[in-house]
Design an enzyme around this catalytic site. Structure first.
Site, mmCIF file in Angstrom:
data_model
loop_
_atom_site.group_PDB
_atom_site.id
_atom_site.type_symbol
_atom_site.label_atom_id
_atom_site.label_comp_id
_atom_site.label_asym_id
_atom_site.label_seq_id
_atom_site.Cartn_x
_atom_site.Cartn_y
_atom_site.Cartn_z
ATOM 1 N N GLU A 91 0.779 -1.235 0.000
ATOM 2 C CA GLU A 91 0.000 0.000 0.000
ATOM 3 C C GLU A 91 0.814 1.291 0.000
ATOM 4 O O GLU A 91 0.418 2.266 -0.630
ATOM 5 C CB GLU A 91 -0.937 0.001 1.233
ATOM 6 C CG GLU A 91 -1.974 -1.102 1.224
ATOM 7 C CD GLU A 91 -3.028 -0.901 0.152
ATOM 8 O OE1 GLU A 91 -3.279 0.266 -0.240
ATOM 9 O OE2 GLU A 91 -3.571 -1.905 -0.336
ATOM 10 N N SER A 468 -41.507 -37.030 38.455
ATOM 11 C CA SER A 468 -41.112 -37.387 39.821
ATOM 12 C C SER A 468 -39.997 -36.507 40.361
ATOM 13 O O SER A 468 -39.730 -36.537 41.575
ATOM 14 C CB SER A 468 -40.677 -38.849 39.870
ATOM 15 O OG SER A 468 -41.763 -39.700 39.544
#
Length: 820
Positions: A91, A468
């Site tokens: 860049e 239960s």
């Protein structure tokens, strides 16, 4: 002629000066005009990047990153040199030399563009790109270009080069919703920055020029050519040598789409944290950089994930093989591209997609995307009996060809050594939640087999019948109202007449057998439905509901009839785990919570939980507990709070931090002992494989086994497991909580309690142990060889007399005669 040349040169010089002055004036006017739209120095220094919400375990291990933008902020110092060099080469090679605008680069770019006839060569510097991405729009207008110039100039004078470079590498867009190099490394290669090699760094550095074009996932060929350019520039700038560049150029493009990295798999918890954060701070909080530290223990969470998946896979195997997930045609000659063929299939939980390459008599070879070739031996195939209609199974396979064929796409459970077992995505679902009963902190939570295929969180959202598993709360109410573990209740058929159009109700035990007169302890151990109904009838429904709601159950959800005794209200697994914490901690109601603290982007704590804790040493009615052994929840690094190191026992807590006591210490202790018997010789006896004496719990199974449960605990850890179908239907013949949920609980607890010493809560004052007749429940003397020890709350001693011993008890409600 000489004079004319002088005049011409003078005119040219004057023209240059004039145009320079006019340009400067225009630039000054443009600056004055655009000044209101430019970011101030203060705002530039205080810029806030959109940072995703991050969720952690309590020890700081990453669970998830959540947000529209994937960004992992890193400092300049944290960025490896190879990454910095790759971006400088790609860049802006003169970044550390120019003042923000590279005039030499502008001239060079113009020359290249004129020579090539296109505009492929850009002249934007790293500073200009940072300015554009941080403070401006991406519009291609003269106004924006001028703004970019002014912001670039300001940045170069207000920030160091290192600061600008670091900002640039954190804000640049790479595609895949990724912003910044750290997020790009994760998205493309599933790696952290420090793990990138030269080829991968060059690949990433080549993307920002045109993220849609050079995306290595979308177009590997173009990305490879762009990578070659970056490597060539790195070599020319002497960042790498020729050999390194050549080797990197030869590497295949290995970029794949990767989900955000995490250290602990707890996606259901991450989603809970996201919803909590939105509720507290609004929707924008998801991108404001908040950090949520949960109470999750990373080790226990991993144990929970494995136990739940293994348990569901084992259940699923019992109900037959439903066939491959798909089929692809493989060429008879040549090496098929297995990786491409299996690409459309995703891993699900611990199941990996695979393509069957070949099948022999007793083995099969398959290709797994993440592992390559694996072998499935007969042990991993022989279970695959075909599922037939009506839940029946076909005959056992005689060889592998009856199960698999070349080209079948199947799921396997595989290891890194190349061994695999055939599997399939379970149709049933499960949930597991584990709490520290001393303060209610959630240490592990799994809401289903796989979050990414089904985000429904069954721990907090699935309201199912506990069966239960509800009985212990009814039995605790019975102890509170005069019953004892030795009270005898009739286990015999009962018919409850209906009213109006309702039919008579004839409840049964799950075994469809009857035990006659049965002691309360035995009724709980053997989970006798008819005894529970008679207890509720004797207590009275209103009395029982008033007591049971102390455990945190919503009174509106409790049926006001005798079916309540069988657990016919709807609860979530988190509700049950929280309620069982009362028995585990000695009688205190603690509220479950899963967030310890929330920090903002700057690291400041903006919210912290203040849980109320069980505190036996604060209660004059209960004996103080000894210093507890480290709980499994402490393994992740949390220190025990409020330890009085001078006395070697916990110090009393401030009153505001003490959880409310909802049942007596004596009641909790007796219930703990009775539930321990469920493990030792009752429906939970499979848990004896843990070889521990400090565990207690209760199974739960509803009619037709549509919901199956196990709720169990030690003094420092409570865990609830549910197994069932999301669309309610029976789990199958012979399936019950002890066979479906309990193995998952055992698998979790075996790992969770590894290295944790047994701990038993001391017996509180007000508990006495006496010898009773096992048949009648009345007191017997020491000379009675058939007598057995039983514990009682001092206020509720056994009543009646055993004729064999002549021992006298008090006459009253719970005599040796069974209740109706």
């Amino acid at each position: 002629m000489k004079w004319n040349y002088i005049r011409i040169l003078g005119v040219l010089a004057a023209s240059v000066i004039l145009f320079t002055l006019l340009g400067a004036y225009a630039l000054a006017c443009g600056y004055v005009y655009l000044l209101p739209s430019l970011p101030s120095v203060e705002s530039m220094r205080n810029v806030e990047l959109q940072v995703p919400l991050r969720v952690y375990t309590r020890s700081g291990a990453l669970i998830a990153q959540i947000g529209e933008q994937r960004r992992i902020p890193v400092t300049y110092e944290q960025i490896p040199d190879v990454v910095k060099h790759a971006f400088l080469a790609a860049e802006d090679e003169r970044f550390f030399e120019h003042g923000g605008i590279d005039y030499f680069g502008v001239v060079r770019a113009a020359a290249v563009d004129i020579a090539s006839g296109d505009k492929s060569q850009g002249a934007s510097t790293i500073t200009m790109q940072a300015a554009r991405n941080m403070f401006l729009s991406l519009d291609k207008t003269a106004r924006r270009k001028l703004q970019e110039t002014f912001v670039t100039y300001r940045m170069e004078h207000e920030f160091t080069k290192q600061e600008i470079f670091g900002l640039y590498l954190n804000v640049i867009f790479f595609g895949q919703r990724s912003y910044g190099v750290a997020a790009a490394a994760e998205a493309f290669f599933g790696k952290t920055l420090d793990k990138l090699d030269v080829a991968e760094a060059a690949t990433i550095a080549g993307v920002p020029k045109a993220p849609s074009r050079y995306n290595p996932i979308a177009d590997p060929q173009l990305a490879t050519s762009r990578r070659a350019y970056v490597l060539r520039r790195m070599r020319e700038l002497n960042y790498i040598d020729a050999a390194t560049a050549e080797a990197a150029n030869k590497e295949p493009m290995m970029a794949r789409a990767h989900a955000p990295l995490f250290e602990v798999e707890a996606p259901y918890v991450a989603e809970m944290a996201r919803l909590e954060l939105r509720q507290r701070f609004g929707p924008s909080a998801e991108s404001a950089g908040y950090k949520v530290y949960t109470t999750i223990d990373g080790r226990l969470q991993g144990d929970a994930n494995r136990a739940l998946r293994v348990g569901l896979i084992e259940y699923d195997r019992r109900h037959g093989w439903r066939g491959p997930a798909g089929h692809v045609e493989l060429a008879a000659h040549g090496e098929p591209k297995y990786a491409d063929l299996v690409e459309e299939y995703s891993a699900i939980g611990n199941l990996s997609p695979a393509i069957v390459e070949s099948v022999t008599d007793r083995t099969a070879k398959a290709y797994v995307r993440s592992l390559g070739e694996v072998q499935i031996d007969w042990e991993g195939l022989s279970w695959a009996r075909r599922e037939l209609r009506g839940e029946s199974l076909g005959p056992a396979p005689r060889d592998a060809s009856q199960v698999l064929a070349r080209g079948d796409v199947v799921y396997v459970v595989a290891d890194a050594a190349g061994h695999a077992q055939l599997a399939q995505l379970p149709e049933a679902q499960s949930a597991l939640v584990a709490l520290d009963p001393n303060d209610g902190s959630v240490v592990a939570l799994v809401g289903g087999f796989d979050y990414f295929t089904n985000k429904y969180n069954r721990v907090t959202q699935a309201r199912r019948l506990p069966g239960s598993g509800f009985k212990p709360f009814l039995y605790s109410a019975a102890l509170e109202h005069g019953f004892t573990p030795a009270s005898v209740i009739l286990d015999a058929p009962i018919v409850l007449e209906g009213t109006g159009s309702e039919e008579s109700w004839r409840p049964e035990n799950s075994t469809r057998e009857f035990g006659g007169p049965t002691r309360l302890r035995e009724a709980l151990v053997r989970s006798r439905n008819l005894v529970s109904i008679r207890i509720l009838k004797e207590l009275g429904i209103s009395t029982a509901i008033d007591y049971i709601t102390r455990f945190g159950f919503d009174p509106k959800s409790l049926p006001h009839d005798l079916t309540l005794a069988l657990g016919t209200m709807e609860v979530t697994p988190l509700d049950l785990a929280s309620a069982y914490s009362v028995f585990a901690n000695g009688g205190y109601r603690v509220n479950p919570y899963f967030i310890e603290r929330i920090e903002d982007a700057s690291g400041q704590v903006v919210w912290r939980t203040t849980p109320r804790r069980a505190c036996p040493q604060c209660d004059p009615g209960a004996s103080p507990s000894p210093s507890p052994s480290p709980s499994p929840a402490d393994v992740d690094g949390a220190a025990a709070a409020h330890d009085d190191t001078t006395r070697g026992e916990p110090a009393p807590l401030p009153a505001a931090e003490v959880a409310p006591r909802i049942i007596t210490a004596q009641n909790a202790y007796v219930m703990d002992d009775m539930l321990a018997d469920v493990i030792k010789r009752g429906t939970g006896r499979r848990a004896l494989s843990l070889n521990r004496m400090d565990i207690a719990g209760k199974t739960g199974t509803t009619n037709e086994a549509k919901d199956t449960w196990f709720n169990g605990f030690t003094p420092n850890l409570v865990a609830t497991v549910w197994v069932g179908f999301d669309q309610e239907r029976p789990l199958g013949e012979a399936e019950e909580g002890a066979r479906t949920a309990l193995p998952i609980w055992i698998g979790f607890m075996r790992e969770a309690l590894k290295g944790v010493a047994e701990q038993h809560r001391p017996m509180p004052d007000g508990i006495v142990t006496l010898r009773i007749s096992p048949e009648s429940g009345t007191l017997v003397g020491v000379e009675n060889a058939n007598g057995i020890p039983e514990m009682f709350i001092a206020d509720h001693l056994p009543q009646g007399q055993d004729a064999a011993s002549g021992s006298q008890g008090q006459q009253g409600q719970a005599s040796g005669e069974p209740i109706f």
